[in-house]
Motif scaffolding. Structure first.
Motif, mmCIF file in Angstrom:
data_model
loop_
_atom_site.group_PDB
_atom_site.id
_atom_site.type_symbol
_atom_site.label_atom_id
_atom_site.label_comp_id
_atom_site.label_asym_id
_atom_site.label_seq_id
_atom_site.Cartn_x
_atom_site.Cartn_y
_atom_site.Cartn_z
ATOM 1 N N THR A 1 0.834 -1.207 0.000
ATOM 2 C CA THR A 1 0.000 0.000 0.000
ATOM 3 C C THR A 1 0.865 1.251 0.000
ATOM 4 N N THR A 2 1.960 1.238 0.740
ATOM 5 C CA THR A 2 2.874 2.383 0.759
ATOM 6 C C THR A 2 3.493 2.612 -0.612
ATOM 7 N N VAL A 3 3.858 1.534 -1.281
ATOM 8 C CA VAL A 3 4.416 1.650 -2.630
ATOM 9 C C VAL A 3 3.397 2.260 -3.587
ATOM 10 N N PHE A 4 2.150 1.835 -3.501
ATOM 11 C CA PHE A 4 1.124 2.374 -4.387
ATOM 12 C C PHE A 4 0.812 3.832 -4.057
ATOM 13 N N GLN A 5 0.903 4.219 -2.799
ATOM 14 C CA GLN A 5 0.736 5.628 -2.452
ATOM 15 C C GLN A 5 1.814 6.481 -3.106
ATOM 16 N N TRP A 6 3.013 5.951 -3.160
ATOM 17 C CA TRP A 6 4.093 6.679 -3.822
ATOM 18 C C TRP A 6 3.908 6.683 -5.336
ATOM 19 N N LEU A 7 3.505 5.563 -5.913
ATOM 20 C CA LEU A 7 3.311 5.497 -7.362
ATOM 21 C C LEU A 7 2.264 6.504 -7.842
ATOM 22 N N PHE A 8 1.188 6.681 -7.060
ATOM 23 C CA PHE A 8 0.096 7.561 -7.461
ATOM 24 C C PHE A 8 0.137 8.905 -6.736
ATOM 25 N N ASP A 9 1.288 9.271 -6.201
ATOM 26 C CA ASP A 9 1.411 10.558 -5.536
ATOM 27 C C ASP A 9 1.233 11.694 -6.526
ATOM 28 N N ALA A 10 0.556 12.774 -6.078
ATOM 29 C CA ALA A 10 0.224 13.878 -6.993
ATOM 30 C C ALA A 10 1.463 14.622 -7.484
ATOM 31 N N ARG A 11 2.478 14.777 -6.638
ATOM 32 C CA ARG A 11 3.638 15.587 -7.012
ATOM 33 C C ARG A 11 4.819 14.740 -7.474
ATOM 34 N N TYR A 12 5.058 13.611 -6.825
ATOM 35 C CA TYR A 12 6.259 12.832 -7.123
ATOM 36 C C TYR A 12 5.945 11.429 -7.639
ATOM 37 N N GLY A 13 4.692 11.164 -7.976
ATOM 38 C CA GLY A 13 4.316 9.828 -8.392
ATOM 39 C C GLY A 13 4.819 9.456 -9.780
ATOM 40 N N VAL A 14 5.185 8.190 -9.916
ATOM 41 C CA VAL A 14 5.675 7.682 -11.202
ATOM 42 C C VAL A 14 4.554 7.658 -12.237
ATOM 43 N N VAL A 15 3.342 7.339 -11.810
ATOM 44 C CA VAL A 15 2.221 7.243 -12.745
ATOM 45 C C VAL A 15 1.959 8.589 -13.406
ATOM 46 N N ASN A 16 1.899 9.655 -12.627
ATOM 47 C CA ASN A 16 1.672 10.983 -13.193
ATOM 48 C C ASN A 16 2.807 11.403 -14.112
ATOM 49 N N TYR A 17 4.028 11.046 -13.740
ATOM 50 C CA TYR A 17 5.183 11.385 -14.570
ATOM 51 C C TYR A 17 5.118 10.684 -15.921
ATOM 52 N N VAL A 18 4.799 9.397 -15.899
ATOM 53 C CA VAL A 18 4.718 8.632 -17.145
ATOM 54 C C VAL A 18 3.594 9.166 -18.036
ATOM 55 N N LEU A 19 2.437 9.440 -17.436
ATOM 56 C CA LEU A 19 1.316 9.975 -18.217
ATOM 57 C C LEU A 19 1.655 11.336 -18.805
ATOM 58 N N PHE B 1 -14.295 -8.688 0.435
ATOM 59 C CA PHE B 1 -15.373 -8.081 1.213
ATOM 60 C C PHE B 1 -14.857 -7.557 2.551
ATOM 61 N N LYS B 2 -13.914 -8.264 3.144
ATOM 62 C CA LYS B 2 -13.401 -7.845 4.450
ATOM 63 C C LYS B 2 -12.086 -7.079 4.341
ATOM 64 N N ALA B 3 -11.712 -6.660 3.143
ATOM 65 C CA ALA B 3 -10.454 -5.925 2.959
ATOM 66 C C ALA B 3 -10.495 -4.626 3.762
ATOM 67 N N PHE B 4 -9.529 -4.455 4.625
ATOM 68 C CA PHE B 4 -9.458 -3.249 5.459
ATOM 69 C C PHE B 4 -8.171 -2.450 5.256
ATOM 70 N N PRO B 5 -6.980 -3.063 5.333
ATOM 71 C CA PRO B 5 -5.746 -2.249 5.299
ATOM 72 C C PRO B 5 -5.628 -1.413 4.037
ATOM 73 N N GLN B 6 -5.945 -2.021 2.859
ATOM 74 C CA GLN B 6 -5.768 -1.285 1.610
ATOM 75 C C GLN B 6 -6.686 -0.066 1.545
ATOM 76 N N VAL B 7 -7.951 -0.257 1.926
ATOM 77 C CA VAL B 7 -8.927 0.830 1.822
ATOM 78 C C VAL B 7 -8.598 1.928 2.831
ATOM 79 N N TYR B 8 -8.281 1.545 4.046
ATOM 80 C CA TYR B 8 -8.057 2.542 5.085
ATOM 81 C C TYR B 8 -6.718 3.255 4.906
ATOM 82 N N ALA B 9 -5.683 2.515 4.528
ATOM 83 C CA ALA B 9 -4.352 3.129 4.442
ATOM 84 C C ALA B 9 -4.239 4.090 3.267
ATOM 85 N N ILE B 10 -4.983 3.870 2.203
ATOM 86 C CA ILE B 10 -4.887 4.756 1.037
ATOM 87 C C ILE B 10 -5.404 6.148 1.371
ATOM 88 N N ASN B 11 -6.592 6.236 1.985
ATOM 89 C CA ASN B 11 -7.159 7.562 2.257
ATOM 90 C C ASN B 11 -8.121 7.554 3.449
#
Length: 330
Positions: free
Chosen positions: A154-172, A262-272
Motif C-alpha cells: 500500500t505504501t508503494v502504491f501511495q508513492w506510485l500515485f502521488d500527486a507531485r512525485y508519483g511515477v504514474v503521473n510522470y509517465v502519463l 469483502f473484508k479488505a481493510f488495510p488497503q482501503v483505510y491506508a490509502i485515504n
C-alpha cells in the motif's frame, strides 16, 4: 412316563454353538478398543478446536455482547454497563448512510472479484502454455507480488500515485497527457477506488494464477487431443474441457476471493482513511471509523456483526451450489 434329560459333554460342543458371540471377556475388550478407536479422531482435533474457540469464538461472542451496549469512553472509565437492546442495530438498519456503505461494499467486491478471477485465470492458462524458463520467470514475479506485505504494498502504491512525485503521473505526462502531471488520485471517489482496486487486484491475482495452473496439470492431455481431433479451437477446448474439469476450482476460488475482498481493510483505510468525505468507506472501514474513530464502540460492534450477516447472506447461493454438488455425487 418321564423323559430324562441328558447333558452333552462340554468337549463335544462345537465352538460358538449356542452362543451369540465371543465370551464376555473378549467382547468387552473389543468394545473398548472400538470405543477408543472411534474417539481418537475427536481427541486429535480437540486441541485445535479449543484454540479456535478461544481465539475466534470468544472475541466474536464478546463483540456480540458489546453490540447490545451503549459503550463510550465514559462507560469505560466508570466501569458502567448500559444495555440498550437492539438500539445499535435499529439505528444502523434505519440509516441511509449504512445502506449506502452496504451497496458500495457489494459493488466494490463484485468489481474486484470479477477482475481478479478474469486476470488470474488468463495468467494461469498462460503459465500452462509457456516454456519452462518463461514460466519460471513469470511465477517468480507473481510470487514476489504475492509475498509483499499488505502495508508495504500500500505504501508503494501511495508513492506510485502521488500527486507531485508519483511515477504514474510522470509517465502519463511524458506520454502527452499533460493534465495528469499533478493529478490528485485520492481527491475524489472514483479515482481513489481505482487506486484501491488496482492494488487489491495486483495482490490477489497470483493466488488465482498459481491455483489455476496447478489445477490444469491434473487434466489429461488426451482430452485436449480428442477435442482437437473434433476440430475444437482454443476457446472451444476451454469451454468443453478446461472449464468443466475446473468448475470446482472456480467455485472454491471465487468463494475465497469474495470473503477476502469483502473484508479488505488495510488497503482501503491506508490509502485515504475511507475518504474523501467517507465516500470510499466499505463495511469493515465503516465499522472501524464508527467504533474506534468516533469511540462509539457499541455501534462499531453492531456494524461488524451486520457485516458478517450480510456476507453470509451473499454466500448463501454458493453454499446451495456446493450442497447440490455433494448430493449429485452421492
Amino acid at each position: 412316563m418321564s423323559i430324562e434329560s441328558k447333558e452333552v459333554p462340554a468337549d463335544l460342543v462345537a465352538p460358538g454353538a449356542g452362543s451369540a458371540g465371543p465370551p464376555p471377556g473378549k467382547r468387552a475388550r473389543g468394545t473398548g478398543q472400538g470405543a477408543r478407536g472411534g474417539a481418537a479422531p475427536y481427541l486429535l482435533i480437540l486441541p485445535a478446536a479449543l484454540v479456535t474457540v478461544v481465539l475466534l469464538g470468544w472475541p466474536l461472542v464478546n463483540n456480540g455482547l458489546i453490540s447490545f451496549q451503549n459503550l463510550n469512553p465514559r462507560q469505560l472509565i466508570q466501569h458502567v454497563t448500559e444495555w440498550t437492546g437492539f438500539d445499535n442495530y435499529s439505528g444502523q438498519l434505519g440509516s441511509s448512510d449504512f445502506w449506502s456503505v452496504v451497496l458500495r461494499t457489494v459493488l466494490f467486491t463484485a468489481v474486484n472479484v470479477f477482475l481478479i478471477m478474469l486476470i488470474g485465470s488468463l495468467i494461469g492458462l498462460l503459465l500452462a502454455r509457456l516454456g519452462k524458463r518463461m514460466r519460471l520467470l513469470l511465477m517468480l514475479g507473481l510470487a514476489l507480488a504475492w509475498a509483499m506485505p499488505v502495508i508495504a504494498a500500500t505504501t508503494v502504491f501511495q508513492w506510485l500515485f502521488d500527486a507531485r512525485y508519483g511515477v504514474v503521473n510522470y509517465v502519463l505526462d511524458q506520454l502527452g497527457w499533460h493534465s495528469m502531471a499533478h493529478y490528485n488520485w485520492i481527491g475524489d471517489q472514483l479515482s481513489t477506488f481505482f487506486v484501491i482496486i488496482v492494488l487489491i487486484v495486483w495482490q490477489s491475482v497470483p493466488f488465482v494464477a498459481f491455483n489455476l495452473y496447478a489445477a490444469t496439470t491434473t487434466i489429461s492431455k488426451e482430452l485436449y487431443e480428442a477435442a482437437s481431433l473434433d476440430g475444437a479451437g482454443a476457446w472451444k477446448s476451454f469451454t468443453s474441457v478446461t472449464f468443466p474439469m475446473l468448475r470446482p476450482f472456480f467455485l472454491a476460488t471465487t468463494f475465497l476471493e469474495i470473503i477476502w475482498v469483502f473484508k479488505a481493510f488495510p488497503q482501503v483505510y491506508a490509502i485515504n482513511q475511507g475518504g474523501p468525505d467517507h465516500l470510499t468507506e466499505t463495511l469493515p472501514v465503516h465499522a472501524f471509523v464508527e467504533g474506534m474513530g468516533s469511540q462509539h464502540f457499541g455501534v462499531g460492534a453492531a456494524i461488524s456483526i451486520l457485516t458478517i450477516l450480510i456476507l453470509l447472506a451473499l454466500m448463501a447461493y454458493y453454499f446451495r451450489i456446493v450442497l447440490k454438488q455433494e448430493e449429485d455425487e452421492l
